[in-house]
Design a protein around this motif. Structure first.
Motif, PDB file in Angstrom:
ATOM      1  N   SER A 271      46.403  40.079  40.065  1.00 34.24           N
ATOM      2  CA  SER A 271      47.647  40.183  40.840  1.00 34.24           C
ATOM      3  C   SER A 271      47.457  39.721  42.273  1.00 34.24           C
ATOM      4  O   SER A 271      48.418  39.381  42.954  1.00 34.24           O
ATOM      5  N   LYS A 272      46.204  39.691  42.737  1.00 38.27           N
ATOM      6  CA  LYS A 272      45.887  39.208  44.091  1.00 38.27           C
ATOM      7  C   LYS A 272      45.467  37.738  44.063  1.00 38.27           C
ATOM      8  O   LYS A 272      44.899  37.229  45.018  1.00 38.27           O
ATOM      9  N   ASN A 273      45.756  37.074  42.949  1.00 35.96           N
ATOM     10  CA  ASN A 273      45.440  35.655  42.757  1.00 35.96           C
ATOM     11  C   ASN A 273      43.938  35.358  42.769  1.00 35.96           C
ATOM     12  O   ASN A 273      43.528  34.262  43.118  1.00 35.96           O
ATOM     13  N   LEU A 274      43.147  36.342  42.388  1.00 30.65           N
ATOM     14  CA  LEU A 274      41.714  36.129  42.209  1.00 30.65           C
ATOM     15  C   LEU A 274      41.499  35.892  40.722  1.00 30.65           C
ATOM     16  O   LEU A 274      41.432  36.824  39.933  1.00 30.65           O
ATOM     17  N   SER A 275      41.430  34.633  40.347  1.00 29.38           N
ATOM     18  CA  SER A 275      41.328  34.296  38.940  1.00 29.38           C
ATOM     19  C   SER A 275      40.082  33.460  38.692  1.00 29.38           C
ATOM     20  O   SER A 275      39.852  32.460  39.371  1.00 29.38           O
ATOM     21  N   PHE A 276      39.285  33.889  37.749  1.00 30.96           N
ATOM     22  CA  PHE A 276      38.067  33.172  37.382  1.00 30.96           C
ATOM     23  C   PHE A 276      38.167  32.634  35.967  1.00 30.96           C
ATOM     24  O   PHE A 276      37.170  32.266  35.363  1.00 30.96           O
TER      25      PHE A 276
END
Length: 169
Positions: free
Chosen positions: A30-35
């Protein structure tokens, strides 16, 4: 929760799915931390998604900027998943889609396809599942609005998660 509230807090089907898998993953996503772009399981899932039901005309339908349904036909909304290991999360994602559609006056049945297992699961929006979903949506809103991620919880499937190195490094 009505559609306007859902739009305001931007709860997507993937967030509902992540809520049932890992609340920390939900917060990070949700905090745009996508791996996920580098995760082999995610890449395989995308390939499966692109190749399954190629002949279907109504694919990847975006509704209200909230839900993206894999396939829509006269009777069903369909989701294609690479494995049934996260069946509860998959089911609740489809329940969410059915709930959003219900808010729009559309009634359908969900169908989850697990082609690798040659398995299908029908999903109906029951009062019990709707109540569970509404509670989850309230909790999702709280989680994504927290200033810090939820406490790290080691789960059996963490090693295969795209956030593993972030959480455990």
């Amino acid at each position: 929760m009505d559609l306007e509230s859902l739009k305001e807090i931007r709860i997507t089907g993937l967030k509902v799915n992540y809520y049932y898998i890992c609340k920390r993953k939900l917060w990070l996503f949700s905090k745009n931390l996508s791996f996920e772009k580098n995760n082999d399981k995610i890449i395989l899932g995308q390939i499966l998604h692109e190749n399954y039901y190629k002949s279907e005309k109504e694919r990847d339908i975006l509704i209200q900027e909230l839900i993206s349904i894999d396939i829509v036909d006269d009777d069903y909304i369909r989701e294609v998943k690479s494995s049934d290991k996260m069946e509860k999360a998959d089911t609740m994602q489809v329940v969410y889609y059915l709930y959003v559609l219900k808010q729009l006056g559309i009634e359908k049945v969900g169908l989850i396809n697990y082609p690798k297992q040659k398995k299908k699961k029908e999903v109906h929006l029951t009062k019990q599942l709707e109540q569970e979903l509404l509670e989850a949506l309230k909790d999702i809103e709280k989680i994504v609005n927290q200033p810090k991620p939820p406490k790290l919880e080691k789960l059996p499937y963490c090693k295969k998660c795209s956030y593993f190195e972030f959480c455990f490094a």
